[in-house]
Structure formats: structure tokens, C-alpha cells
Design a protein around this motif. Sequence first.
Motif, mmCIF file in Angstrom:
data_model
loop_
_atom_site.group_PDB
_atom_site.id
_atom_site.type_symbol
_atom_site.label_atom_id
_atom_site.label_comp_id
_atom_site.label_asym_id
_atom_site.label_seq_id
_atom_site.Cartn_x
_atom_site.Cartn_y
_atom_site.Cartn_z
ATOM 1 N N ALA A 230 -7.466 -14.484 14.023
ATOM 2 C CA ALA A 230 -8.658 -14.902 13.283
ATOM 3 C C ALA A 230 -8.277 -15.514 11.941
ATOM 4 C CB ALA A 230 -9.597 -13.719 13.075
ATOM 5 N N ILE A 231 -7.281 -14.944 11.279
ATOM 6 C CA ILE A 231 -6.857 -15.491 9.982
ATOM 7 C C ILE A 231 -6.233 -16.870 10.172
ATOM 8 C CG2 ILE A 231 -5.293 -15.137 8.054
ATOM 9 C CD1 ILE A 231 -6.357 -12.493 7.784
ATOM 10 N N GLN A 232 -5.499 -17.064 11.254
ATOM 11 C CA GLN A 232 -4.934 -18.386 11.534
ATOM 12 C C GLN A 232 -6.040 -19.413 11.724
ATOM 13 O OE1 GLN A 232 -2.534 -17.634 14.976
ATOM 14 N NE2 GLN A 232 -0.713 -17.156 13.769
ATOM 15 N N ALA B 196 -11.478 -11.919 4.544
ATOM 16 C CA ALA B 196 -10.642 -11.615 5.715
ATOM 17 C C ALA B 196 -9.232 -11.224 5.284
ATOM 18 C CB ALA B 196 -10.604 -12.813 6.654
ATOM 19 N N ARG B 197 -8.703 -11.931 4.300
ATOM 20 C CA ARG B 197 -7.367 -11.593 3.801
ATOM 21 C C ARG B 197 -7.360 -10.218 3.149
ATOM 22 N NH1 ARG B 197 -5.334 -16.039 0.047
ATOM 23 N NH2 ARG B 197 -3.531 -14.682 0.000
ATOM 24 N N PHE B 198 -8.399 -9.926 2.370
ATOM 25 C CA PHE B 198 -8.518 -8.624 1.725
ATOM 26 C C PHE B 198 -8.611 -7.517 2.772
ATOM 27 C CE2 PHE B 198 -11.363 -5.253 0.109
ATOM 28 C CZ PHE B 198 -10.528 -4.737 -0.879
ATOM 29 N N TYR B 199 -9.440 -7.726 3.778
ATOM 30 C CA TYR B 199 -9.608 -6.739 4.842
ATOM 31 C C TYR B 199 -8.286 -6.496 5.571
ATOM 32 C CZ TYR B 199 -11.294 -4.448 9.053
ATOM 33 O OH TYR B 199 -11.476 -3.557 10.076
ATOM 34 N N ALA B 200 -7.576 -7.575 5.887
ATOM 35 C CA ALA B 200 -6.291 -7.433 6.580
ATOM 36 C C ALA B 200 -5.292 -6.662 5.719
ATOM 37 C CB ALA B 200 -5.734 -8.810 6.931
ATOM 38 N N ARG B 201 -5.276 -6.950 4.440
ATOM 39 C CA ARG B 201 -4.363 -6.251 3.525
ATOM 40 C C ARG B 201 -4.740 -4.775 3.420
ATOM 41 N NH1 ARG B 201 0.419 -5.625 1.251
ATOM 42 N NH2 ARG B 201 0.308 -5.145 -0.938
ATOM 43 N N MET C 42 -6.353 -2.945 5.622
ATOM 44 C CA MET C 42 -6.055 -2.271 6.877
ATOM 45 C C MET C 42 -4.554 -2.075 7.059
ATOM 46 S SD MET C 42 -8.810 -1.344 8.324
ATOM 47 C CE MET C 42 -9.360 -0.936 6.675
ATOM 48 N N GLY C 43 -3.759 -2.889 6.394
ATOM 49 C CA GLY C 43 -2.316 -2.720 6.458
ATOM 50 C C GLY C 43 -1.824 -1.508 5.690
ATOM 51 N N LEU C 44 -2.666 -0.973 4.817
ATOM 52 C CA LEU C 44 -2.283 0.194 4.030
ATOM 53 C C LEU C 44 -2.410 1.498 4.806
ATOM 54 C CD1 LEU C 44 -3.943 -0.649 0.585
ATOM 55 C CD2 LEU C 44 -1.530 -0.826 1.196
ATOM 56 N N VAL C 45 -3.199 1.502 5.857
ATOM 57 C CA VAL C 45 -3.399 2.726 6.640
ATOM 58 C C VAL C 45 -3.090 2.455 8.106
ATOM 59 C CG1 VAL C 45 -5.114 3.697 5.087
ATOM 60 C CG2 VAL C 45 -5.854 2.261 6.949
ATOM 61 N N GLN C 46 -2.579 3.484 8.783
ATOM 62 C CA GLN C 46 -2.261 3.355 10.203
ATOM 63 C C GLN C 46 -3.457 3.701 11.070
ATOM 64 O OE1 GLN C 46 0.568 2.020 11.209
ATOM 65 N NE2 GLN C 46 1.145 1.819 9.075
ATOM 66 N N ASP D 190 -7.606 6.044 10.923
ATOM 67 C CA ASP D 190 -8.685 6.540 10.072
ATOM 68 C C ASP D 190 -8.326 7.833 9.344
ATOM 69 O OD1 ASP D 190 -10.275 4.427 10.708
ATOM 70 O OD2 ASP D 190 -11.424 5.481 12.248
ATOM 71 N N SER D 191 -7.455 8.629 9.920
ATOM 72 C CA SER D 191 -7.104 9.898 9.279
ATOM 73 C C SER D 191 -6.326 9.671 7.982
ATOM 74 C CB SER D 191 -6.289 10.771 10.236
ATOM 75 O OG SER D 191 -5.049 10.163 10.531
ATOM 76 N N GLU D 192 -5.696 8.503 7.849
ATOM 77 C CA GLU D 192 -4.942 8.186 6.633
ATOM 78 C C GLU D 192 -5.778 7.452 5.599
ATOM 79 O OE1 GLU D 192 -1.362 6.093 7.443
ATOM 80 O OE2 GLU D 192 -0.814 7.376 9.105
ATOM 81 N N ALA D 193 -7.015 7.153 5.904
ATOM 82 C CA ALA D 193 -7.870 6.371 5.014
ATOM 83 C C ALA D 193 -8.359 7.235 3.855
ATOM 84 C CB ALA D 193 -9.045 5.770 5.784
ATOM 85 N N ASP D 194 -7.484 7.481 2.908
ATOM 86 C CA ASP D 194 -7.792 8.281 1.729
ATOM 87 C C ASP D 194 -8.289 7.350 0.614
ATOM 88 O OD1 ASP D 194 -7.944 10.232 -0.204
ATOM 89 O OD2 ASP D 194 -5.780 10.300 -0.563
ATOM 90 N N VAL D 195 -9.337 7.746 -0.040
ATOM 91 C CA VAL D 195 -9.906 6.939 -1.112
ATOM 92 C C VAL D 195 -8.882 6.665 -2.203
ATOM 93 C CG1 VAL D 195 -11.700 6.845 -2.884
ATOM 94 C CG2 VAL D 195 -12.229 7.777 -0.639
ATOM 95 N N GLU D 196 -8.055 7.626 -2.499
ATOM 96 C CA GLU D 196 -7.031 7.455 -3.532
ATOM 97 C C GLU D 196 -6.020 6.376 -3.150
ATOM 98 O OE1 GLU D 196 -7.007 8.905 -6.527
ATOM 99 O OE2 GLU D 196 -8.890 9.861 -5.998
ATOM 100 N N VAL D 197 -5.664 6.315 -1.879
ATOM 101 C CA VAL D 197 -4.708 5.316 -1.401
ATOM 102 C C VAL D 197 -5.327 3.935 -1.425
ATOM 103 C CG1 VAL D 197 -3.352 4.545 0.590
ATOM 104 C CG2 VAL D 197 -3.459 6.970 0.006
ATOM 105 N N LEU D 198 -6.587 3.824 -0.987
ATOM 106 C CA LEU D 198 -7.260 2.538 -0.908
ATOM 107 C C LEU D 198 -7.682 2.076 -2.272
ATOM 108 C CD1 LEU D 198 -9.381 3.169 2.289
ATOM 109 C CD2 LEU D 198 -7.206 1.997 2.113
#
Length: 116
Positions: free
Chosen positions: A2-4, A95-100, A102-106, A108-116
Motif C-alpha cells: 500500500a505504501i508503494q 500511512a508512513r506514521f502508522y507503518a512506523r 506498528m513496527g515498534l510492536v510485534q 497487541d500484548s506489546e502495545a504499551d502506551v509508554e513505548v508508543l
Amino acid sequence: KAIQYLAKWSLYKVKERHSATVFRRHIANRFGSTVVGWRNVFGNGAWVEFAKFRDICAKLAYRNRTCEFWQEFDSGLAGNITLFQLDPDAVVLLARFYARLMGLVQDDSEADVEVL
């Protein structure tokens, strides 16, 4: 993939009319960005049809240029316009922001507010 597509579309798009640029800037200046403007005036829907677009143009004091803007943004004659057609550059950035992000977490269990 999609980004391409977004990048390719952004590079090869036809130059828009000055009036469409002015309209988009008016929305951005009034609401802070075109994305915020889209959500405020069109809601969270994926697209907007002509009747609603016409009403919003009237509220923004552009009623007499509604058809001109519609023809510019609905160049594919789909009968509706999307945020991508209104401001493709903003959608590419989102889209670029979203991709970046999502690259920070593997997962949903890793989706910590502090990390994001």
C-alpha cells in the motif's frame, strides 16, 4: 504494498488546479489540518457524497465553487471523494506514521502506551 502504491501515485499525480489548493489550505487553516477538517466536517466516514460536500462548501463560503472543487477531487467520476483525493500527501504521511508505529510492536500484548 500500500505504501508503494501511495508513493507511486504521489510522484506521478497530475498537478491540481490552484483553486483546489486554496480550498484545501482553507480547510487546513480553519481546522489545523485537512485530516482534522475532514473528521470535523465529514465525520469518520471513508468517503463523502456530493450532497454533503455541497453543504459543507456552503458552510465554508465556497458554495458557488462546489462543482469546480468536486470535479477536481472526483476525477475518477466515482460519485464520492475520499480523504486521499482531498489531500493525498496527508494520507501518505498517515500511512508512513502508522507503518512506523506498528513496527515498534510485534503484537497487541506489546502495545504499551509508554513505548508508543
